[in-house]
Scaffold this motif. Structure first.
Motif, short mmCIF file in Angstrom:
data_model
loop_
_atom_site.label_atom_id
_atom_site.label_comp_id
_atom_site.label_asym_id
_atom_site.label_seq_id
_atom_site.Cartn_x
_atom_site.Cartn_y
_atom_site.Cartn_z
N GLY A 1 35.79 67.47 16.40
CA GLY A 1 37.42 68.37 16.59
C GLY A 1 37.57 68.33 18.30
O GLY A 1 37.91 69.31 18.40
N VAL A 2 37.55 67.51 18.65
CA VAL A 2 37.86 67.40 20.28
C VAL A 2 38.96 66.61 20.46
O VAL A 2 38.91 65.58 19.88
N ARG A 3 39.61 66.77 21.22
CA ARG A 3 40.18 66.14 22.28
C ARG A 3 39.87 64.74 22.66
O ARG A 3 40.08 63.83 23.44
N TYR A 4 38.55 64.65 23.48
CA TYR A 4 37.75 63.97 24.33
C TYR A 4 36.19 64.07 24.76
O TYR A 4 35.65 65.23 23.52
N VAL A 5 35.92 63.58 24.72
CA VAL A 5 34.35 62.39 24.67
C VAL A 5 33.96 61.89 26.19
O VAL A 5 34.69 61.13 26.70
N GLN B 1 46.49 63.81 9.73
CA GLN B 1 46.18 65.22 9.47
C GLN B 1 45.87 65.25 10.70
O GLN B 1 45.88 66.53 11.68
N THR B 2 45.15 64.55 12.16
CA THR B 2 44.54 64.56 13.36
C THR B 2 46.61 65.37 14.52
O THR B 2 45.77 65.86 15.12
N ALA B 3 46.88 64.67 13.82
CA ALA B 3 48.61 65.12 15.06
C ALA B 3 49.08 66.20 13.91
O ALA B 3 49.34 66.96 14.76
N LEU B 4 49.14 66.23 13.28
CA LEU B 4 49.32 67.74 12.79
C LEU B 4 48.93 69.43 12.81
O LEU B 4 48.92 70.09 13.50
N ALA B 5 47.43 68.67 13.23
CA ALA B 5 46.57 69.49 13.53
C ALA B 5 47.28 69.93 15.03
O ALA B 5 46.60 70.95 16.02
N GLU B 6 47.13 68.72 15.94
CA GLU B 6 47.61 69.27 17.69
C GLU B 6 48.78 69.96 17.74
O GLU B 6 49.02 70.72 18.07
N ALA B 7 49.86 69.60 15.89
CA ALA B 7 51.11 70.51 16.38
C ALA B 7 50.70 72.38 16.15
O ALA B 7 51.55 72.47 16.74
N ASN B 8 49.81 72.37 15.50
CA ASN B 8 49.71 73.50 14.91
C ASN B 8 48.68 74.45 16.28
O ASN B 8 48.57 75.70 16.46
N ALA B 9 48.54 73.57 17.43
CA ALA B 9 47.38 74.01 18.45
C ALA B 9 48.59 75.42 19.41
O ALA B 9 49.02 75.11 19.21
N GLY B 10 47.75 76.73 19.37
CA GLY B 10 48.14 77.08 20.04
C GLY B 10 49.29 77.99 19.16
O GLY B 10 49.05 79.49 19.82
N LEU B 11 48.59 77.69 18.22
CA LEU B 11 49.58 79.09 16.84
C LEU B 11 48.57 80.04 16.41
O LEU B 11 47.40 79.40 15.80
N ALA B 12 49.27 81.18 16.10
CA ALA B 12 48.29 82.08 15.73
C ALA B 12 48.19 81.18 13.89
O ALA B 12 48.61 80.57 13.20
N THR B 13 46.54 81.64 13.30
CA THR B 13 46.65 80.87 12.21
C THR B 13 47.51 81.41 11.66
O THR B 13 47.57 80.19 10.27
N ASP B 14 48.26 82.28 10.50
CA ASP B 14 48.74 82.62 9.95
C ASP B 14 49.61 82.20 10.42
O ASP B 14 51.86 82.55 8.91
N ARG B 15 50.60 81.57 11.80
CA ARG B 15 51.97 80.23 11.69
C ARG B 15 52.04 79.02 11.45
O ARG B 15 52.89 78.59 11.58
N ARG B 16 50.44 78.64 11.57
CA ARG B 16 50.43 77.56 11.33
C ARG B 16 50.68 77.31 10.08
O ARG B 16 50.27 77.23 8.60
N ASP C 1 40.07 59.61 25.99
CA ASP C 1 41.09 60.91 25.00
C ASP C 1 40.41 60.23 23.62
O ASP C 1 41.49 58.92 23.26
N THR C 2 40.22 61.02 22.72
CA THR C 2 39.98 60.17 21.43
C THR C 2 41.49 60.47 20.66
O THR C 2 41.23 59.04 19.30
N SER C 3 42.21 60.74 20.53
CA SER C 3 43.55 60.76 19.67
C SER C 3 44.45 59.44 20.39
O SER C 3 44.74 58.50 19.41
N THR C 4 43.99 58.75 21.66
CA THR C 4 44.60 57.37 21.56
C THR C 4 43.80 56.41 22.59
O THR C 4 44.17 55.05 21.92
N GLY C 5 42.31 56.93 22.16
CA GLY C 5 41.01 55.90 23.23
C GLY C 5 41.44 55.46 24.21
O GLY C 5 40.68 54.35 24.82
N ALA C 6 41.88 56.05 25.52
CA ALA C 6 42.53 55.53 26.62
C ALA C 6 41.77 56.13 27.83
O ALA C 6 40.79 57.25 27.39
N HIS C 7 40.65 55.82 28.58
CA HIS C 7 39.67 55.95 29.44
C HIS C 7 40.93 56.86 30.82
O HIS C 7 41.37 56.23 31.20
N LEU C 8 40.02 58.44 30.15
CA LEU C 8 40.84 58.56 31.54
C LEU C 8 40.75 58.85 33.46
O LEU C 8 41.23 58.82 33.53
N TRP C 9 39.10 58.70 32.98
CA TRP C 9 38.67 58.03 34.22
C TRP C 9 37.17 57.87 33.59
O TRP C 9 36.11 57.85 33.33
#
Length: 595
Positions: free
Chosen positions: A263-267, A81-96, A287-295
């Motif tokens: 519902g956030v990408r970064y912490v 569901q997390t990955a699918l939400a990312e795939a929908n990001a930027g799409l209009a609500t009726d196109r998700r 980055d919450t999707s990978t757990g990677a430290h950006l800085w």
């Protein structure tokens, strides 16, 4: 050679996924929907394989898979569901393209690789109960995963599902932990994990106080408050409100789960060490999707340079998230909340008292705020909170006299002079102008200015919702209250003012079942809420649910024996449409309340 018609039985975790509104999507754009579905099936198929699942039956817009482990099945569902939400990001609500997913442990029949039986049927029914983008599991699955997975589970109660003789207790995965008590399915939607926004999104978690002095806890919290406020000024970012972020205070949460809950990408997390006149702030962006430290970085300086240090942290975060932001916008984030640190200390100490205001907490907050403005007469945010305190007092039945109304008007003028660019101050003041002075047009202009400067300000969206309700625009009120809860997803869904606002707005939109559902969610936590009992009774009365209406009316009379329908206007805000007040009154009459 094995017989392809042979049937074997085995106990497995059944994973059932289906596209919400597939026929509608195909009717609107057949080619685009097929392309999007293919892309999302690739995501699902990959994750199912990574978690050692086996795809059994498929039917275009649905997927059925089996797992040897309930833990892996549920983890796969949540990650999907997390990955699918990312795939929908930027799409209009009726196109998700949104999937519902259900998981159940049960005995199944396997024939030629396909799965059959009640275990499959129950998983499919759980999927149909889930909200788009959510995961529902059975009690049998919950028992297997609840102590293993770092997730929260909302008990949606016992559900009678189609073609299954015995009812099934259903849990929704990833809902706020405060919602674990049984909740009716009709309010499940407000407890669903939110999808990722279509722009960079961040939550600033409470910083750890490393000073060794518990009395300095407020200072660490204040640093987080100011960093959150500074980030919120960037319209290109989606920032979670302080109240939701502070739900993790004192905890060591899994960062990936935080990302799913909020519902956030970064912490951003960190620590504050205050020793004498020296200050050290550390921060790390994840980055919450990978757990990677950006800085990660450390900032040292003198105590009087606290604002400069906060600005440096903020600038680093913005640079990492949105490198194309104009430097001018970064400079705008370097607004000093107060020029006098002692005044700032008083302001910080008042904030915990106002998070869940009561008569006692207001008595503790107002002297601190008044001392803050004595020390710094240009401290707009403190003036705004003083005005808000007057509004809270009215909400508990205190009727302001002429002097108090004059004081609120005076405070509003000061905020306009000292805080014309302070969104938080304008938002706080707008509530008092509406509720105490009953000047809705002025209040709306104040809150509109606040939201134009800071579109991430949850409490300003909440205020705008109520102002629109009082102005006779309940549909806009619903929209703005929904925005408020999205920016404050953990605290907002448990904020009685937001939920009462939703109940009232839906009542005036003739959506009585939904109004009662919101009111019911408040009463589970505050059984004696006056406004909640009123709107529940009125909704049930107009909906001709006489028994429920009379029950709520009796509960209202029990806590307020003097209540009369003829006195309703004295309890309400400044409603501009007399027909709204009359509809409210008629609902209460139908609930058996005396004239």
């Amino acid at each position: 050679m094995s017989d392809p018609a042979a049937v074997i039985r085995r106990l497995v975790a059944v994973f059932s996924a289906d596209v919400e509104g597939y026929s509608r999507l195909m009717g609107a754009d057949e080619v685009g929907t097929l392309k999007g579905l293919t892309e999302r099936r690739a995501i699902l198929d990959r994750l199912i394989g990574e978690y050692r699942g086996r795809i059994a039956n498929t039917a275009g817009d649905s997927v059925l898979a089996e797992f040897g482990s309930a833990v892996e099945a549920v983890q796969c569902a949540v990650d999907a569901q997390t990955a699918l939400a990312e795939a929908n990001a930027g799409l209009a609500t009726d196109r998700r393209i949104n999937f519902r997913i259900g998981v159940h442990i049960g005995d199944v029949m396997v024939r030629a690789g396909d799965l059959f039986g009640d275990g499959v049927n129950i998983a499919a029914r759980l999927q149909s109960i889930a909200n788009p983008g959510a995961v529902c599991i059975s009690e049998a699955t919950y028992d297997q995963v609840r102590k293993v997975l770092p997730m929260t589970f909302a008990d949606l109660g016992v559900q009678q599902v189609k073609n299954i003789q015995e009812p099934v207790r259903v849990y929704q995965v990833g809902a706020p932990s405060e919602s674990r008590e049984a909740a009716p399915a009709r309010v499940a939607e407000i407890e669903s994990p939110p999808p990722l926004p279509d722009k960079p999104s961040i939550a600033v978690l409470p910083f750890q106080n490393m000073s060794g002095d518990p009395q300095q806890e407020y200072f660490a919290d204040g640093v987080v408050e100011d960093i959150t406020t500074a980030l919120s000024r960037f319209k290109s970012l989606f920032v979670i409100a302080r109240n939701s972020s502070f739900s993790y205070k004192g905890k060591s949460p899994d960062i990936r789960q935080v990302g799913r809950d909020l519902g956030v990408r970064y912490v951003l997390e960190g620590s504050v060490r205050r020793a004498g006149s020296r200050l050290r702030i550390t921060g790390q962006l994840i980055d919450t999707s990978t757990g990677a430290h950006l800085w990660a970085d450390r900032f040292d300086g003198a105590l009087e340079d606290v604002f400069e240090l906060q600005d440096k942290v903020t600038e680093k975060v913005v640079t990492a998230l949105a490198p194309r932001l104009e430097q001018a916008e970064i400079d705008r984030s370097k607004h000093k909340a107060a020029g006098n640190l002692s005044a700032y200390d008083c302001y910080l100490r008042s904030l915990p008292h106002l998070q869940y205001p009561s008569k006692q907490s207001l008595e503790e907050a107002m002297p601190l705020l008044r001392h803050a403005v004595e020390l710094d007469p240009e401290f707009a945010a403190a003036y705004g909170l003083i005005a808000q305190c007057y509004a809270h007092r009215r909400g508990w039945g205190h009727v302001p006299d002429a002097d108090e109304k004059a004081e609120v008007a005076h405070l509003a003028r000061i905020v306009l002079r000292t805080g014309e660019d302070d969104a938080a101050a304008l938002g706080s003041t707008s509530w008092a102008v509406a509720y105490i002075l009953r000047d809705l047009s002025h209040a709306q202009s104040l809150v509109d200015r606040a939201l134009a400067m800071n579109p991430n300000l949850a409490h300003a969206w909440r205020t705008s919702g109520w102002i629109n309700l009082w102005s006779g625009n309940p549909a806009v009120a619903v929209e703005h209250l929904t925005r408020a809860m999205r920016h404050d997803p953990l605290h907002g869904c448990h904020d009685s003012s937001m939920r009462n606002g939703m109940a009232h707005a839906l009542f005036f939109l003739d959506k009585y079942d939904e109004a009662m559902a919101w009111a019911e969610s408040v009463l589970r936590e505050n059984p004696n809420g006056h406004a909640t009992l009123r709107i529940f009774a009125a909704s049930a009365g107009v909906a001709k649910m006489t028994g429920t209406a009379c029950e709520m009316g009796a509960r209202l009379r029990a806590i307020d024996p003097e209540f009369r329908v003829s006195r309703l206007a004295s309890y309400l805000g400044p409603y501009q449409k007399p027909e709204f007040v009359e509809k409210y009154a008629q609902g209460l009459r139908l609930a058996g309340l005396p004239e």
